[in-house]
Scaffold this motif. Sequence first.
Motif, PDB file in Angstrom:
ATOM      1  N   GLU A  69      60.661  42.357  30.632  1.00  0.00           N
ATOM      2  CA  GLU A  69      62.025  42.260  30.865  1.00  0.00           C
ATOM      3  C   GLU A  69      62.238  42.769  32.511  1.00  0.00           C
ATOM      4  O   GLU A  69      62.223  43.707  32.748  1.00  0.00           O
ATOM      5  CB  GLU A  69      63.052  43.061  30.038  1.00  0.00           C
ATOM      6  CG  GLU A  69      64.468  42.641  30.214  1.00  0.00           C
ATOM      7  CD  GLU A  69      65.279  43.297  29.165  1.00  0.00           C
ATOM      8  OE1 GLU A  69      66.453  43.460  29.264  1.00  0.00           O
ATOM      9  OE2 GLU A  69      64.692  43.863  28.022  1.00  0.00           O
ATOM     10  N   PHE A  70      62.895  41.721  33.075  1.00  0.00           N
ATOM     11  CA  PHE A  70      63.203  42.060  34.561  1.00  0.00           C
ATOM     12  C   PHE A  70      64.496  42.537  34.700  1.00  0.00           C
ATOM     13  O   PHE A  70      65.300  42.112  33.555  1.00  0.00           O
ATOM     14  CB  PHE A  70      62.993  40.946  35.364  1.00  0.00           C
ATOM     15  CG  PHE A  70      61.546  40.311  35.521  1.00  0.00           C
ATOM     16  CD1 PHE A  70      60.648  41.043  36.100  1.00  0.00           C
ATOM     17  CD2 PHE A  70      61.136  38.971  34.911  1.00  0.00           C
ATOM     18  CE1 PHE A  70      59.393  40.640  36.440  1.00  0.00           C
ATOM     19  CE2 PHE A  70      60.181  38.613  35.131  1.00  0.00           C
ATOM     20  CZ  PHE A  70      58.990  39.429  35.735  1.00  0.00           C
ATOM     21  N   PRO A  71      64.908  43.162  35.625  1.00  0.00           N
ATOM     22  CA  PRO A  71      66.354  43.504  36.000  1.00  0.00           C
ATOM     23  C   PRO A  71      67.344  42.132  36.271  1.00  0.00           C
ATOM     24  O   PRO A  71      66.553  41.144  36.558  1.00  0.00           O
ATOM     25  CB  PRO A  71      66.497  44.264  37.128  1.00  0.00           C
ATOM     26  CG  PRO A  71      65.030  44.067  37.945  1.00  0.00           C
ATOM     27  CD  PRO A  71      64.104  43.688  36.652  1.00  0.00           C
ATOM     28  N   GLY A  72      68.564  42.220  36.582  1.00  0.00           N
ATOM     29  CA  GLY A  72      69.291  41.177  36.585  1.00  0.00           C
ATOM     30  C   GLY A  72      69.017  40.266  37.925  1.00  0.00           C
ATOM     31  O   GLY A  72      68.532  40.777  38.865  1.00  0.00           O
ATOM     32  N   LEU A  73      69.241  39.075  37.693  1.00  0.00           N
ATOM     33  CA  LEU A  73      68.866  37.944  38.695  1.00  0.00           C
ATOM     34  C   LEU A  73      69.859  38.307  40.006  1.00  0.00           C
ATOM     35  O   LEU A  73      71.095  38.217  39.455  1.00  0.00           O
ATOM     36  CB  LEU A  73      68.935  36.624  38.131  1.00  0.00           C
ATOM     37  CG  LEU A  73      68.445  35.593  39.078  1.00  0.00           C
ATOM     38  CD1 LEU A  73      66.781  35.794  39.352  1.00  0.00           C
ATOM     39  CD2 LEU A  73      68.722  34.083  38.653  1.00  0.00           C
TER      40      LEU A  73
END
Length: 467
Positions: A2-6
């Motif tokens: 899971e990546f941080p926000g775009l």
Amino acid sequence: MEFPGLNKIDEPKLMFEAFTSNPYHTHPLKGLIEFGPYSQKLAPIEKIRVGVICPSNCFHIVQNLFSEFSKSHNPQERPIYLPAYSGFEQIFKSKLELLDEKYSVQIDGTKLQNTSNKPYIVLSQELSNAINSMAQRKQDFDALFIYLPEQWQAGFEDTETGFDLHDFLKAKTAIQNIPTQILRESKVINYKCRCSVMWRLSIALYVKAGGVPWKLGFLDEETAFIGLSYSSRYNPQTDQHDFTTCCSQVFDSDGTGLEFIAYDAGEIDFRVGDNPFLTRAEMRKVMSKSLSLYQKRHSGRAPKRLIVHKTSYFSKNEIDGAFDAIPSNIKLELLQIVDHSNWRGIKYKNVNGKAVIDNFPIDRGSYVQTGAQEVMLWTQGNVVLNGKNFFKEGKNIPSPLTIKRFAGEGGWNQNCLAIMGLTKMNWNHDALYDRLPVTLGYAKVLATTIKRMNNMVNKPYEFRYFM
């Protein structure tokens, strides 16, 4: 995973005519139409004189091409992006003059037709003689057209030796400080969209004559960029690299400082594949040369922020050498920009509460942080022009650049914005952007051309001679 926000960088603005109020536009061609080129009043170019090298009895072909610069042309491709061309003088506020036929050099094509062995040798020698002849009166012209018809195609390349005529011609003319425009019959004379041809040639001609069409509209004047690249010549007989040329490009927000220094590096620390890594002493030397080049163009003033781009990672010796050369009052950032990535991004839209795949790719300028010192940045993607979606590449799912920081601190927004802006600073075409920033995009051009320059002198070169 899971990546941080775009995050999203808006399309960077470019600055045009320097003395106009609010001369900013995101579209390079529309900015030229609306405001005129950046340097038109700072350093006016009244006339651009063009000399010619062409085959015998083909001067009229160049004349016909030249006549198109004074006409209007409507786009036949990229209708969302490409505006109509209204004539060179109206757009660039400079006149064009084609030198009389008696001042041109015309090559006898029968010599090429009658040779059966190594046509590239005969063609390159004939063109070399023509260039030497034109060099004797280079004070009479500002740019040189070299017309290459398709009937000479057998001499354009040689797979056995790796010869490339384009690189040979650029190397030959750059050494003599002659800006050239190579005219391929298939890509210029017979290309269907005359509007695109005129835009491409016009921007290139203006720059090669010393003009600056636009600059970055958001960077402060105390930020400088350096692009590092290397060119190695491998000798199969000795199974070693004869030499490694280190090439440093120095770039500021004006675009007026786009110069580079190239010299044969005396010490290479190690290699990983084709990528050489410098010793601490060699890195200190190239960074010192680069800083000195910037200061010479800015009345001795040093930048407050210096950002270095290269495609391979920075070794410990290279990092230490860079800090040895740069005073502590200059903020130094070392960024590796990796072109190839296995990651892809797909954009979804909300339709009646459901996530549906969008018909257009991820927005250009999107970035996501993937580590403490690493981000993925999409320099290719969808751009909204006049309320319409525009994807320059036309198809495929764009992949991001991977940016890794080896020195420096702070957030990523300014670095990504600068890279995005530098993708719009290639003055050798009419496109909205490139995939790579100009610091690295030009590096590819320089690396291939420098291999042909056996007599390169260790001095600054303006990039306009290599365009």
